[in-house]
Scaffold this motif. Structure first.
Motif: not given
Length: 232
Positions: A43-47, A73-83, A175-178
């Motif tokens: 996301g950071a590289d895209l913008v 956090q990929c530019g559109l707000g935080g999305r919480r997830s559990k695993f 899609v995204f890499r962290f």
């Protein structure tokens, strides 16, 4: 029967062994061994984000031996997830090493309880067999502490050498890499370190219990009886 000093030391050692057992159980069930900050690189590289804008792409992650969670956090707000680590995520990790950590801690739990029983036995009476005495208590404490040390060392190896945090952060991310900006060992990890230290303290207490302190003998004064004393 053991002396009062020896009873006190072994009673204290049994309490420490039980506390160590509780610490390991709590640490295994708590999902905060590691916390960190993750950057959504894609996301950071895209913008083409610069330093002030990177805040919008920095999320958080935490995990333990069995479960965890993250904030993407990929530019559109935080999305919480559990695993959960088992049964799906463990296939993407170093499975053998992760299972070894859990096995070491389970064995440490068993040895902590055995150590607790042996210390109680030595606090109540002097065992007839040497293996049931201080030597046995030392053995079980050494094995329990050693297993915790092996578990802690293996976990550090998984985090630092096998990039455990990065693998978990990128699990099922098509899609995204962290990338990992920061990772910290949290209280559950240090609880295990404290458990190993507790068994080291037990070894010291058992060693002190075997010290033979010299007995203080009081000299009895010789009574000189004279003829005059007999007359009176």
């Amino acid at each position: 029967m053991p002396g009062c000093f020896k009873k006190t030391l072994f009673a204290l050692a049994s309490l420490i062994s039980f506390v160590s057992f509780i610490l390991i159980v709590v640490a295994m069930g708590t999902p905060k061994w590691i916390t960190g900050k993750i950057l959504c690189k894609t996301g950071a590289d895209l913008v083409n984000a610069t330093d002030p804008e990177l805040v919008k792409f920095i999320g958080e992650i935490y995990y333990g031996l069995f479960r965890g969670g993250k904030i993407r956090q990929c530019g559109l707000g935080g999305r919480r997830s559990k695993f959960t680590i088992f049964p799906h995520m463990v296939k993407k990790l170093n499975t053998g090493l992760h299972v070894m950590i859990i096995i070491f801690l389970c064995v440490a739990i068993f040895f902590s309880l055995v150590s607790f029983g042996f210390c109680i036995l030595n606090a109540i009476k002097v065992p007839y067999r040497a293996i049931n005495g201080p030597a046995g208590a030392c053995l079980w404490n050494f094995l329990a502490g050693g297993c915790v040390v092996l578990a802690v060392t293996s976990f550090m190896a998984a985090v630092k050498l096998h990039h455990l945090t990065e693998r978990i952060a990128n699990f099922r991310e098509n899609v995204f890499r962290f990338i990992i900006l920061e990772e910290r060992f949290e209280h559950c990890f240090w609880i295990c370190v404290a458990s190993a230290a507790a068994h080291a303290v037990n070894l010291l207490l058992i060693a002190i219990s075997e010290i033979r302190f010299p007995k203080i003998k009081t000299k009895t004064e010789e009574v000189n009886v004279t003829a005059e004393d007999i007359m009176y």
